[in-house]
Write a protein that holds these residues in place. Structure first.
Motif, PDB file in Angstrom:
ATOM      1  N   LEU A 217      -3.658   1.187 -26.844  1.00 41.04           N
ATOM      2  CA  LEU A 217      -3.700  -0.259 -27.062  1.00 41.04           C
ATOM      3  C   LEU A 217      -5.136  -0.720 -27.275  1.00 41.04           C
ATOM      4  O   LEU A 217      -5.422  -1.518 -28.172  1.00 41.04           O
ATOM      5  N   ALA A 218      -6.056  -0.214 -26.466  1.00 42.50           N
ATOM      6  CA  ALA A 218      -7.470  -0.580 -26.626  1.00 42.50           C
ATOM      7  C   ALA A 218      -7.986  -0.164 -27.995  1.00 42.50           C
ATOM      8  O   ALA A 218      -8.755  -0.903 -28.629  1.00 42.50           O
ATOM      9  N   ARG A 219      -7.562   0.992 -28.492  1.00 41.00           N
ATOM     10  CA  ARG A 219      -7.981   1.443 -29.831  1.00 41.00           C
ATOM     11  C   ARG A 219      -7.429   0.523 -30.911  1.00 41.00           C
ATOM     12  O   ARG A 219      -8.126   0.199 -31.883  1.00 41.00           O
ATOM     13  N   THR A 220      -6.187   0.104 -30.771  1.00 37.93           N
ATOM     14  CA  THR A 220      -5.596  -0.818 -31.742  1.00 37.93           C
ATOM     15  C   THR A 220      -6.348  -2.145 -31.738  1.00 37.93           C
ATOM     16  O   THR A 220      -6.660  -2.698 -32.805  1.00 37.93           O
ATOM     17  N   LEU A 221      -6.643  -2.665 -30.548  1.00 35.29           N
ATOM     18  CA  LEU A 221      -7.388  -3.912 -30.448  1.00 35.29           C
ATOM     19  C   LEU A 221      -8.801  -3.765 -31.012  1.00 35.29           C
ATOM     20  O   LEU A 221      -9.300  -4.656 -31.704  1.00 35.29           O
ATOM     21  N   ALA A 222      -9.445  -2.640 -30.732  1.00 34.14           N
ATOM     22  CA  ALA A 222     -10.794  -2.407 -31.244  1.00 34.14           C
ATOM     23  C   ALA A 222     -10.801  -2.375 -32.766  1.00 34.14           C
ATOM     24  O   ALA A 222     -11.683  -2.967 -33.407  1.00 34.14           O
ATOM     25  N   ALA A 223      -9.814  -1.714 -33.361  1.00 29.58           N
ATOM     26  CA  ALA A 223      -9.736  -1.671 -34.826  1.00 29.58           C
ATOM     27  C   ALA A 223      -9.538  -3.071 -35.402  1.00 29.58           C
ATOM     28  O   ALA A 223     -10.181  -3.453 -36.388  1.00 29.58           O
ATOM     29  N   ARG A 224      -8.658  -3.842 -34.771  1.00 26.55           N
ATOM     30  CA  ARG A 224      -8.381  -5.205 -35.248  1.00 26.55           C
ATOM     31  C   ARG A 224      -9.622  -6.087 -35.146  1.00 26.55           C
ATOM     32  O   ARG A 224      -9.989  -6.797 -36.079  1.00 26.55           O
ATOM     33  N   TYR A 225     -10.290  -6.045 -33.995  1.00 27.41           N
ATOM     34  CA  TYR A 225     -11.461  -6.897 -33.821  1.00 27.41           C
ATOM     35  C   TYR A 225     -12.674  -6.388 -34.582  1.00 27.41           C
ATOM     36  O   TYR A 225     -13.558  -7.172 -34.937  1.00 27.41           O
ATOM     37  N   SER A 226     -12.739  -5.096 -34.861  1.00 24.84           N
ATOM     38  CA  SER A 226     -13.814  -4.581 -35.712  1.00 24.84           C
ATOM     39  C   SER A 226     -13.725  -5.211 -37.097  1.00 24.84           C
ATOM     40  O   SER A 226     -14.740  -5.619 -37.680  1.00 24.84           O
ATOM     41  N   MET A 227     -12.502  -5.299 -37.624  1.00 22.50           N
ATOM     42  CA  MET A 227     -12.312  -5.944 -38.939  1.00 22.50           C
ATOM     43  C   MET A 227     -12.634  -7.440 -38.843  1.00 22.50           C
ATOM     44  O   MET A 227     -13.323  -7.997 -39.693  1.00 22.50           O
ATOM     45  N   HIS A 228     -12.132  -8.093 -37.807  1.00 17.83           N
ATOM     46  CA  HIS A 228     -12.305  -9.534 -37.652  1.00 17.83           C
ATOM     47  C   HIS A 228     -13.782  -9.905 -37.483  1.00 17.83           C
ATOM     48  O   HIS A 228     -14.254 -10.887 -38.061  1.00 17.83           O
ATOM     49  N   LEU A 229     -14.498  -9.140 -36.675  1.00 13.76           N
ATOM     50  CA  LEU A 229     -15.901  -9.435 -36.375  1.00 13.76           C
ATOM     51  C   LEU A 229     -16.873  -8.814 -37.369  1.00 13.76           C
ATOM     52  O   LEU A 229     -18.072  -9.072 -37.311  1.00 13.76           O
ATOM     53  N   GLU A 230     -16.337  -7.952 -38.249  1.00 12.16           N
ATOM     54  CA  GLU A 230     -17.150  -7.236 -39.237  1.00 12.16           C
ATOM     55  C   GLU A 230     -18.271  -6.428 -38.591  1.00 12.16           C
ATOM     56  O   GLU A 230     -19.390  -6.358 -39.075  1.00 12.16           O
ATOM     57  N   GLN A 231     -17.946  -5.814 -37.460  1.00 12.87           N
ATOM     58  CA  GLN A 231     -18.845  -4.868 -36.796  1.00 12.87           C
ATOM     59  C   GLN A 231     -17.991  -3.973 -35.908  1.00 12.87           C
ATOM     60  O   GLN A 231     -16.892  -4.348 -35.519  1.00 12.87           O
ATOM     61  N   GLU A 232     -18.497  -2.790 -35.624  1.00 14.05           N
ATOM     62  CA  GLU A 232     -17.713  -1.833 -34.847  1.00 14.05           C
ATOM     63  C   GLU A 232     -17.530  -2.288 -33.406  1.00 14.05           C
ATOM     64  O   GLU A 232     -18.487  -2.695 -32.745  1.00 14.05           O
ATOM     65  N   VAL A 233     -16.301  -2.228 -32.940  1.00 15.08           N
ATOM     66  CA  VAL A 233     -15.977  -2.451 -31.533  1.00 15.08           C
ATOM     67  C   VAL A 233     -15.436  -1.128 -31.010  1.00 15.08           C
ATOM     68  O   VAL A 233     -14.476  -0.590 -31.554  1.00 15.08           O
ATOM     69  N   ARG A 234     -16.061  -0.575 -29.982  1.00  8.60           N
ATOM     70  CA  ARG A 234     -15.670   0.728 -29.445  1.00  8.60           C
ATOM     71  C   ARG A 234     -14.638   0.554 -28.326  1.00  8.60           C
ATOM     72  O   ARG A 234     -14.924  -0.080 -27.310  1.00  8.60           O
ATOM     73  N   ALA A 235     -13.479   1.140 -28.520  1.00 13.55           N
ATOM     74  CA  ALA A 235     -12.376   0.994 -27.562  1.00 13.55           C
ATOM     75  C   ALA A 235     -12.731   1.549 -26.191  1.00 13.55           C
ATOM     76  O   ALA A 235     -12.364   0.968 -25.168  1.00 13.55           O
ATOM     77  N   GLU A 236     -13.433   2.662 -26.156  1.00 11.23           N
ATOM     78  CA  GLU A 236     -13.702   3.336 -24.891  1.00 11.23           C
ATOM     79  C   GLU A 236     -14.715   2.600 -24.026  1.00 11.23           C
ATOM     80  O   GLU A 236     -14.721   2.758 -22.810  1.00 11.23           O
ATOM     81  N   THR A 237     -15.588   1.788 -24.637  1.00 12.20           N
ATOM     82  CA  THR A 237     -16.658   1.152 -23.869  1.00 12.20           C
ATOM     83  C   THR A 237     -16.732  -0.363 -23.998  1.00 12.20           C
ATOM     84  O   THR A 237     -17.443  -1.005 -23.224  1.00 12.20           O
ATOM     85  N   GLU A 238     -16.014  -0.937 -24.967  1.00  2.93           N
ATOM     86  CA  GLU A 238     -16.162  -2.370 -25.209  1.00  2.93           C
ATOM     87  C   GLU A 238     -14.853  -3.159 -25.157  1.00  2.93           C
ATOM     88  O   GLU A 238     -14.863  -4.366 -25.408  1.00  2.93           O
ATOM     89  N   VAL A 239     -13.766  -2.512 -24.838  1.00  2.60           N
ATOM     90  CA  VAL A 239     -12.473  -3.201 -24.768  1.00  2.60           C
ATOM     91  C   VAL A 239     -11.867  -2.953 -23.390  1.00  2.60           C
ATOM     92  O   VAL A 239     -11.793  -1.814 -22.932  1.00  2.60           O
ATOM     93  N   ALA A 240     -11.446  -4.028 -22.751  1.00  2.00           N
ATOM     94  CA  ALA A 240     -10.730  -3.921 -21.482  1.00  2.00           C
ATOM     95  C   ALA A 240      -9.426  -4.700 -21.601  1.00  2.00           C
ATOM     96  O   ALA A 240      -9.424  -5.842 -22.053  1.00  2.00           O
ATOM     97  N   VAL A 241      -8.348  -4.059 -21.223  1.00  2.00           N
ATOM     98  CA  VAL A 241      -7.037  -4.697 -21.235  1.00  2.00           C
ATOM     99  C   VAL A 241      -6.635  -4.898 -19.776  1.00  2.00           C
ATOM    100  O   VAL A 241      -6.577  -3.944 -19.008  1.00  2.00           O
ATOM    101  N   THR A 242      -6.371  -6.132 -19.405  1.00  2.00           N
ATOM    102  CA  THR A 242      -6.033  -6.426 -18.017  1.00  2.00           C
ATOM    103  C   THR A 242      -4.529  -6.636 -17.862  1.00  2.00           C
ATOM    104  O   THR A 242      -3.814  -6.821 -18.835  1.00  2.00           O
TER     105      THR A 242
END
Length: 87
Positions: A40-65
């Motif tokens: 799920l974090a990887r899916t969110l990271a991919a989505r927000y990477s496109m949205h923000l136009e910069q890389e979002v790393r799932a392992e270190t920059e995404v937290a799902v609560t």
């Protein structure tokens, strides 16, 4: 504001119940990592990477609560220091 455990007055849709049964039958029964289910974090990271136009790393920059209380607690713990005042 009550951020406690919710008790919905409706049943989950069939696709959710089917997915739960499938997971149980496959033996998927372990807690996830503290920062949330990695796929799920990887899916969110991919989505927000496109949205923000910069890389979002799932392992270190995404937290799902698991809910609002945990999200608020984790956010405030990471931003506040002893002696800070919160209104």
């Amino acid at each position: 504001v009550n951020l406690g455990q919710g008790f919905p007055d409706w049943s989950p849709p069939p696709f959710v119940r089917d997915a739960a049964v499938e997971a149980i039958m496959k033996g998927t029964n372990q807690y996830t990592r503290t920062a949330g289910h990695l796929p799920l974090a990887r899916t969110l990271a991919a989505r927000y990477s496109m949205h923000l136009e910069q890389e979002v790393r799932a392992e270190t920059e995404v937290a799902v609560t698991v809910g609002a209380s945990q999200a608020l607690y984790v956010s405030l713990q990471s931003l506040l220091e002893e002696g800070d005042e919160v209104l």
